[in-house]
Scaffold this active site. Structure first.
Site, PDB file in Angstrom:
ATOM      1  N   LYS A 288       0.833  -1.201   0.000  1.00  0.00           N
ATOM      2  CA  LYS A 288       0.000   0.000   0.000  1.00  0.00           C
ATOM      3  C   LYS A 288       0.871   1.255   0.000  1.00  0.00           C
ATOM      4  O   LYS A 288       1.996   1.219   0.497  1.00  0.00           O
ATOM      5  CB  LYS A 288      -0.860   0.034   1.281  1.00  0.00           C
ATOM      6  CG  LYS A 288      -1.979  -0.977   1.329  1.00  0.00           C
ATOM      7  CD  LYS A 288      -2.769  -0.832   2.618  1.00  0.00           C
ATOM      8  CE  LYS A 288      -3.910  -1.825   2.679  1.00  0.00           C
ATOM      9  NZ  LYS A 288      -4.937  -1.619   1.648  1.00  0.00           N
ATOM     10  N   ARG A 362     -10.266 -11.566   1.901  1.00  0.00           N
ATOM     11  CA  ARG A 362     -11.127 -12.612   1.336  1.00  0.00           C
ATOM     12  C   ARG A 362     -10.461 -13.977   1.382  1.00  0.00           C
ATOM     13  O   ARG A 362     -11.142 -15.003   1.440  1.00  0.00           O
ATOM     14  CB  ARG A 362     -11.558 -12.209  -0.085  1.00  0.00           C
ATOM     15  CG  ARG A 362     -10.422 -12.027  -1.057  1.00  0.00           C
ATOM     16  CD  ARG A 362     -10.818 -11.236  -2.297  1.00  0.00           C
ATOM     17  NE  ARG A 362     -10.927  -9.796  -2.037  1.00  0.00           N
ATOM     18  CZ  ARG A 362     -11.295  -8.895  -2.942  1.00  0.00           C
ATOM     19  NH1 ARG A 362     -11.611  -9.260  -4.177  1.00  0.00           N
ATOM     20  NH2 ARG A 362     -11.359  -7.615  -2.622  1.00  0.00           N
TER      21      ARG A 362
HETATM   22  N1  BES Z   1      -7.956  -3.771   4.386  1.00  0.00           N
HETATM   23  C1  BES Z   1      -8.164  -3.352   3.067  1.00  0.00           C
HETATM   24  C2  BES Z   1      -9.475  -2.587   2.857  1.00  0.00           C
HETATM   25  C3  BES Z   1      -9.588  -1.272   3.567  1.00  0.00           C
HETATM   26  C4  BES Z   1      -9.339  -0.094   2.873  1.00  0.00           C
HETATM   27  C5  BES Z   1     -10.035  -1.190   4.865  1.00  0.00           C
HETATM   28  C6  BES Z   1      -9.492   1.123   3.508  1.00  0.00           C
HETATM   29  C7  BES Z   1     -10.175   0.031   5.500  1.00  0.00           C
HETATM   30  C8  BES Z   1      -9.914   1.183   4.828  1.00  0.00           C
HETATM   31  C9  BES Z   1      -8.208  -4.557   2.142  1.00  0.00           C
HETATM   32  O1  BES Z   1      -7.420  -5.631   2.516  1.00  0.00           O
HETATM   33  C10 BES Z   1      -7.691  -4.104   0.806  1.00  0.00           C
HETATM   34  O2  BES Z   1      -6.585  -3.658   0.750  1.00  0.00           O
HETATM   35  N2  BES Z   1      -8.525  -4.210  -0.207  1.00  0.00           N
HETATM   36  C11 BES Z   1      -8.143  -3.790  -1.515  1.00  0.00           C
HETATM   37  C12 BES Z   1      -8.784  -4.733  -2.497  1.00  0.00           C
HETATM   38  C13 BES Z   1      -8.316  -4.525  -3.918  1.00  0.00           C
HETATM   39  C14 BES Z   1      -6.867  -4.917  -4.043  1.00  0.00           C
HETATM   40  C15 BES Z   1      -9.188  -5.352  -4.823  1.00  0.00           C
HETATM   41  C16 BES Z   1      -8.660  -2.362  -1.736  1.00  0.00           C
HETATM   42  O3  BES Z   1      -9.744  -2.048  -1.263  1.00  0.00           O
HETATM   43  O4  BES Z   1      -7.954  -1.592  -2.342  1.00  0.00           O
HETATM   44 ZN    ZN Z   2      -5.398  -5.478   1.889  1.00  0.00          ZN
END
Ligand code: BES
Ligand code: ZN
Ligand code: ZN
Length: 512
Positions: A288, A362
């Site tokens: 990230k 997931r």
């Molecule tokens: N933990 C994150 C989602 C999240 C984002 C929670 C902001 C709280 C605040 C999750 O694991 C994630 O990173 N999801 C990705 C999915 C994508 C790669 C399809 C996302 O939302 O960017």
């Molecule tokens: Zn994630």
């Protein structure tokens, strides 16, 4: 490898709640009387005390004169503190409810109580007539609003006062049904505080092994059957999703199972709860950006709420079986981390191509859902900080709920009634095609940015056993308040959706 000392300090102790049908006779030390006021009169408005049987006309008159002198209008959530020497408290805090009405939504009262509680420092006792409007909402709002998380403050910045210690809620009767309503509110708010404590505990101190131990201690104290699978057991058991996500971290993953057996073999319902327990989400190799990455301390908000809910089910002795399955892992990039393009085998045998290691929730949830379904539950509620797309679609305060249509709608309706406000979202059939993989049964992400919340729900649906009524609640935004405090929510963990899940359990128990 534990890397930091673990504090054993208990969380914020909930204030003690009593119900009473009259004001105390003598002045109570460090006390405030919280009184709801409405805006009445001309356009400008004038703060009028909501009628109640505990204050006589003289006291009401004194309060209203003092409020008028300070220009209080009784507007929604407006706070005004006044001195009324004839009353047995140190001061009176008027909280505005806005325009007068015959009936108040519970959430209005909960927020008013929360706003009032957040403004109190140095006050140990709250006595309130707001409970005359809605007892449970008042108690919940006061406890939730007075919540604080001070475990990591040294004397330099720790609050100088003890916080709120006692609540006396004034009600017309103090019969056992009223006392039970107060006890329920106190138990619910305490459960929310437990969930908040977990979310607010930093990732340095809350990693899978520690999280599992804290869950076990809480669960056993509440009389739950607790089982922890460590990394060796997970590997042996074929939990490829949890292992895959956890293997980049020096702090190995866990799967915790907590069972409340309230059904006692009767023909009652069984509910499975599943919560995402990523103790920190860096994204893994699909790392990230640095900005706001620290919010990913909340990526175990689903697990926190699920643990708090099953403990609450036991405390309130719900006459159903509730079995929580909680996968815990830390998503880190390292030489041992899974790579984009890796294929893993989920618990139960489905293969998944991991195209993006940041879509890790997931993967651990799929294992947990399959395991939870082995208990043959009637219902499954899963909750997770699953997608940034949830906040794009619904913002930071509205969870998205997906799943079997009827149960999804029931969960959304109940969530709105308790003030957590989840909103029903669809799982359109065509999204399944977006998760086709060229090498495995499924890919963990689609190739497009469209409908990210629904694609994640579609992925999870593949793992729910036939015949199980299920709901997936995406709380990416609502689990963690990164903006300013509001209502009964301080900054940090909110405890959402503990109150929704518990109310759904009560609803299932009442119907079965
Ligand atoms: N933990 C994150 C989602 C999240 C984002 C929670 C902001 C709280 C605040 C999750 O694991 C994630 O990173 N999801 C990705 C999915 C994508 C790669 C399809 C996302 O939302 O960017
Ligand atoms: Zn994630
Ligand atoms: Zn995540």
């Amino acid at each position: 490898m534990p890397v930091s000392p673990v504090s054993t300090a208990a969380g914020y102790p909930s204030p003690a709640v009593t119900v009473a049908s009259a004001l105390p006779k003598r002045t109570v030390d460090s006390s405030v009387l919280v009184v709801p006021v409405v805006s009445s009169g001309d356009d400008d408005g004038r703060a009028t005390v909501v009628a109640n049987p505990y204050l006589d006309a003289e006291a009401v008159g004194e309060i209203e004169v003092a409020l008028e002198a300070l220009g209080a209008k009784g507007g929604s959530e407006q706070l005004t503190r006044v001195l009324v020497p004839s009353l047995p408290v140190n001061s009176v805090l008027a909280v505005g409810l806005g325009k007068d009405r015959d009936e108040w939504p519970a959430e209005t009262i909960r927020r008013a109580a929360g706003v009032a509680a957040r403004s109190l420092s140095g006050v140990q006792t709250v006595i309130t007539t707001l409970s005359d409007v809605n007892l449970e909402a008042t108690i919940e709002g006061l406890i939730l609003g007075s919540y604080r998380f001070t475990e990591f403050r040294s004397e330099k910045t720790a609050p100088k006062d003890e916080g709120l210690r006692r609540i006396t809620a004034l009600t017309p009767d103090t019969k056992s049904a009223t006392k039970d309503a107060a006890a329920r509110a106190e138990a619910v708010a305490t459960a929310v505080a437990t969930a908040r404590d977990f979310v607010n505990t930093p990732p340095s101190h809350l990693y899978p092994d520690e999280f599992s131990k804290r869950a076990k201690a809480l669960g056993e104290a509440a009389g739950l059957d607790v089982e922890i699978l460590d990394d060796k057991a997970l590997l042996k058991g074929g939990y490829g999703g949890i292992i895959g996500v956890g293997k980049g971290s020096s702090r190995p993953p866990r799967l915790v199972r907590l069972a409340h057996r309230g059904g006692k073999g009767r023909k009652s319902k069984t509910v499975a709860l599943v919560g995402k327990g990523i103790t920190f989400d860096t994204g893994g190799i699909s790392i990230k950006p640095a900005a706001n990455m620290h919010h990913m301390t909340s990526d175990m908000g689903g697990a926190a709420a699920v643990i708090a809910t099953v403990v609450l089910a036991a405390r309130r002795q719900l006459p159903i079986d509730v079995i929580a399955t909680v996968p815990m892992a830390e998503n880190m990039p390292s030489a041992t981390a899974q790579r984009p393009g890796d294929v893993l085998t989920q618990y139960g045998g489905v293969t998944v191509e991991v195209l993006n290691t940041d879509a890790e929730g997931r993967l651990i949830l799929a294992d947990a859902i399959v395991r939870a379904c082995e208990d043959r539950p009637d219902y499954l509620i899963e909750t997770s900080t699953l997608t940034g797309a949830q906040t794009v679609a619904l913002g930071s305060r509205t969870p998205g709920v997906m799943g079997s249509e009827e149960f999804r709608d029931r969960v959304a309706e109940i969530s709105q009634a308790v003030g957590e406000n989840a909103w029903a979202m669809p799982l359109p059939d065509e999204l399944k095609d977006d998760l086709k993989s060229t090498v495995a049964d499924l890919a963990n992400v689609s190739g497009s940015r469209y409908a990210g919340m629904l694609v994640a729900g579609t992925f999870l649906r593949e793992f729910v056993a036939d015949g199980v009524e299920w709901a997936h609640i995406d709380i990416a935004g609502p689990a963690y308040n990164s903006g300013g405090p509001w209502g009964y929510n301080p900054k940090g963990g909110t405890g959402v959706p503990t109150r929704t899940m518990f109310a759904v359990l009560e609803d299932i128990a009442a119907a079965s």
